[in-house]
Design a protein around this motif. Sequence first.
Motif, PDB file in Angstrom:
ATOM      1  N   LEU A  69      38.803  43.083  45.175  1.00 19.82           N
ATOM      2  CA  LEU A  69      38.333  42.001  44.308  1.00 19.82           C
ATOM      3  C   LEU A  69      39.424  40.978  44.007  1.00 19.82           C
ATOM      4  O   LEU A  69      39.156  39.789  43.857  1.00 19.82           O
ATOM      5  N   ALA A  70      40.678  41.432  43.896  1.00 18.62           N
ATOM      6  CA  ALA A  70      41.765  40.524  43.488  1.00 18.62           C
ATOM      7  C   ALA A  70      42.527  39.952  44.681  1.00 18.62           C
ATOM      8  O   ALA A  70      43.558  39.301  44.500  1.00 18.62           O
ATOM      9  N   GLY A  71      42.050  40.206  45.890  1.00 18.21           N
ATOM     10  CA  GLY A  71      42.618  39.539  47.060  1.00 18.21           C
ATOM     11  C   GLY A  71      44.006  39.990  47.470  1.00 18.21           C
ATOM     12  O   GLY A  71      44.736  39.255  48.122  1.00 18.21           O
ATOM     13  N   THR A 104      37.434  53.961  39.901  1.00 12.59           N
ATOM     14  CA  THR A 104      37.519  53.583  41.311  1.00 12.59           C
ATOM     15  C   THR A 104      37.282  52.105  41.568  1.00 12.59           C
ATOM     16  O   THR A 104      37.521  51.623  42.667  1.00 12.59           O
ATOM     17  N   GLY A 105      36.809  51.367  40.550  1.00  8.19           N
ATOM     18  CA  GLY A 105      36.448  49.979  40.801  1.00  8.19           C
ATOM     19  C   GLY A 105      37.184  48.990  39.928  1.00  8.19           C
ATOM     20  O   GLY A 105      37.850  49.351  38.956  1.00  8.19           O
ATOM     21  N   LEU A 106      37.068  47.707  40.284  1.00  9.22           N
ATOM     22  CA  LEU A 106      37.533  46.615  39.446  1.00  9.22           C
ATOM     23  C   LEU A 106      36.322  45.778  39.063  1.00  9.22           C
ATOM     24  O   LEU A 106      35.348  45.714  39.801  1.00  9.22           O
ATOM     25  N   MET A 107      36.420  45.127  37.907  1.00 10.40           N
ATOM     26  CA  MET A 107      35.337  44.291  37.425  1.00 10.40           C
ATOM     27  C   MET A 107      35.883  42.878  37.218  1.00 10.40           C
ATOM     28  O   MET A 107      36.990  42.721  36.710  1.00 10.40           O
ATOM     29  N   THR A 108      35.127  41.855  37.611  1.00 11.28           N
ATOM     30  CA  THR A 108      35.579  40.476  37.394  1.00 11.28           C
ATOM     31  C   THR A 108      35.471  40.121  35.914  1.00 11.28           C
ATOM     32  O   THR A 108      34.408  40.232  35.322  1.00 11.28           O
ATOM     33  N   LEU A 124      44.475  42.325  56.257  1.00  9.23           N
ATOM     34  CA  LEU A 124      45.012  43.519  55.585  1.00  9.23           C
ATOM     35  C   LEU A 124      45.576  43.147  54.221  1.00  9.23           C
ATOM     36  O   LEU A 124      45.396  43.874  53.244  1.00  9.23           O
ATOM     37  N   ARG A 125      46.273  42.020  54.169  1.00 12.10           N
ATOM     38  CA  ARG A 125      46.832  41.554  52.894  1.00 12.10           C
ATOM     39  C   ARG A 125      45.726  41.318  51.874  1.00 12.10           C
ATOM     40  O   ARG A 125      45.813  41.761  50.736  1.00 12.10           O
ATOM     41  N   ARG A 126      44.688  40.599  52.289  1.00 10.76           N
ATOM     42  CA  ARG A 126      43.622  40.212  51.350  1.00 10.76           C
ATOM     43  C   ARG A 126      42.829  41.412  50.834  1.00 10.76           C
ATOM     44  O   ARG A 126      42.272  41.371  49.753  1.00 10.76           O
ATOM     45  N   SER A 127      42.748  42.478  51.642  1.00  9.12           N
ATOM     46  CA  SER A 127      41.927  43.624  51.242  1.00  9.12           C
ATOM     47  C   SER A 127      42.772  44.744  50.617  1.00  9.12           C
ATOM     48  O   SER A 127      42.260  45.821  50.331  1.00  9.12           O
ATOM     49  N   GLN A 177      45.838  36.038  41.683  1.00 11.02           N
ATOM     50  CA  GLN A 177      46.257  34.637  41.696  1.00 11.02           C
ATOM     51  C   GLN A 177      45.662  33.870  42.880  1.00 11.02           C
ATOM     52  O   GLN A 177      45.220  32.741  42.739  1.00 11.02           O
ATOM     53  N   ARG A 178      45.674  34.500  44.058  1.00 12.41           N
ATOM     54  CA  ARG A 178      45.202  33.784  45.246  1.00 12.41           C
ATOM     55  C   ARG A 178      43.685  33.830  45.376  1.00 12.41           C
ATOM     56  O   ARG A 178      43.082  32.970  46.019  1.00 12.41           O
ATOM     57  N   ALA A 179      43.070  34.817  44.745  1.00 15.03           N
ATOM     58  CA  ALA A 179      41.599  34.914  44.774  1.00 15.03           C
ATOM     59  C   ALA A 179      40.964  34.087  43.658  1.00 15.03           C
ATOM     60  O   ALA A 179      39.749  33.883  43.641  1.00 15.03           O
ATOM     61  N   GLY A 180      41.780  33.617  42.696  1.00 14.31           N
ATOM     62  CA  GLY A 180      41.243  32.852  41.571  1.00 14.31           C
ATOM     63  C   GLY A 180      40.358  33.692  40.676  1.00 14.31           C
ATOM     64  O   GLY A 180      39.368  33.221  40.130  1.00 14.31           O
ATOM     65  N   ARG A 181      40.738  34.959  40.511  1.00 14.73           N
ATOM     66  CA  ARG A 181      39.857  35.894  39.800  1.00 14.73           C
ATOM     67  C   ARG A 181      40.702  36.896  39.011  1.00 14.73           C
ATOM     68  O   ARG A 181      41.644  37.463  39.563  1.00 14.73           O
ATOM     69  N   ASN A 182      40.372  37.092  37.746  1.00 18.77           N
ATOM     70  CA  ASN A 182      41.028  38.127  36.956  1.00 18.77           C
ATOM     71  C   ASN A 182      40.136  39.366  36.930  1.00 18.77           C
ATOM     72  O   ASN A 182      38.936  39.263  36.687  1.00 18.77           O
ATOM     73  N   ALA A 183      40.740  40.507  37.197  1.00 25.57           N
ATOM     74  CA  ALA A 183      39.979  41.746  37.355  1.00 25.57           C
ATOM     75  C   ALA A 183      40.414  42.777  36.328  1.00 25.57           C
ATOM     76  O   ALA A 183      41.584  42.839  35.947  1.00 25.57           O
ATOM     77  N   LEU A 184      39.452  43.587  35.886  1.00 22.77           N
ATOM     78  CA  LEU A 184      39.739  44.627  34.897  1.00 22.77           C
ATOM     79  C   LEU A 184      39.503  46.006  35.501  1.00 22.77           C
ATOM     80  O   LEU A 184      38.483  46.236  36.174  1.00 22.77           O
TER      81      LEU A 184
END
Length: 378
Positions: free
Chosen positions: A281-283, A316-320, A258-261, A302-309
């Motif tokens: 996308l951002a974990g 409705t979405g995020l982009m890496t 639940l945390r990750r999603s 931070q925990r997914a190692g990914r910056n999202a826009l």
Amino acid sequence: GMGPLAAWATATAPQVATAHRAVPHQLAHTRVATAWRKTLPDGKHQDHVGVLRLDWANRRVVAESSQAVRKRAHGLLADTSGGFLAVDSRPGNTLMRFDADGQLAQTVSLADEEPRRTLGGHISLSADGAWAYTAETDVATGQGWLSVRDARTLKRVAAWPTGGLDPHHHLLTPGGHLVIANGGIPRDAKGNKRDLDRMDPSLALMDTRSGKLLNQWRLSDPRLSLRHMAWAHPVAGEPMAQPLLGIGLQAEHDEPSLRRSAPVLAVWDGERLTLPTRSDLAGGYAGDIAAGPGGSFVLSGQRAGRNALWHPDDRTGLMTLAELVETCALATWVPDGGGVGVLMGAGLAVARWHPQHGAVVLPVPQGMVLDNHWIVLS
């Protein structure tokens, strides 16, 4: 076919290859104030606060100034003199002022103040620069407070309840009030989380003349802690009466999946607090948030190692945007000549992304690990 957002991102990609050509001065380097940790030869760690020069032209990061500190710092804020203020990490006890050269000029300890309160990690300034605001927690009751301090001496002159627990980031509104992120997490005296089933995060709007709470907003899921905030950057040629406020979220659900999603972004338009995207996308954990181009927000997963826009045209979405290990610190970057980009700090690297000037990644010096936040200095 590609959506406008994907096409816009792809259009920036070829410029990475041409970034080595002669660049105007402001693209040659950028100065940032931040905190970092150095590993000493004996394997111990030493925390620092100072000024880094991101030397894009020579592809390196140089520490212009470096002040060893007893405890790591968290929030930073540019002051009116060209220097900056720093707050030690929660539960904090120390406010520090650095001059324009990055030298430590003043230290104020909360240990001398009554009643006993600890710092929540961030500081902000009034519109005229006369007052400094610090988010605090009462050690005895756990309640959140906002202290008003003389910006020169940093001495507390007033304190107002924030209407919640664990107040963290706070920003001035265009109207001169304060918007405060109450993280809502009950904690013990050492700052450790407890009783997460009693979480009550909220966004509070406070009158800076009286300290009165004008309004308060909550998300339907109390396990989404409101942490860091950024105002959308105005889009050229579009009037913006009330800019959107982006709020980075940190999920605290018991169940790891639940945390990750969980969503990482809430937006506030002055009237409603909403979750525009359910993207995972951002974990489920945003370390920082900054305004990007076109009214967008960038979040560091931070925990997914990914910056999202997140872009308001594709709500409705995020982009890496970038994949960086231990990514956290973000700052809006507007070089002379315009266009909005973002600076990204990660554990071992620094990156810059800009729709006109492409992407550049620099390694940080050996043994240096960047901390959670940074600010661009003029």
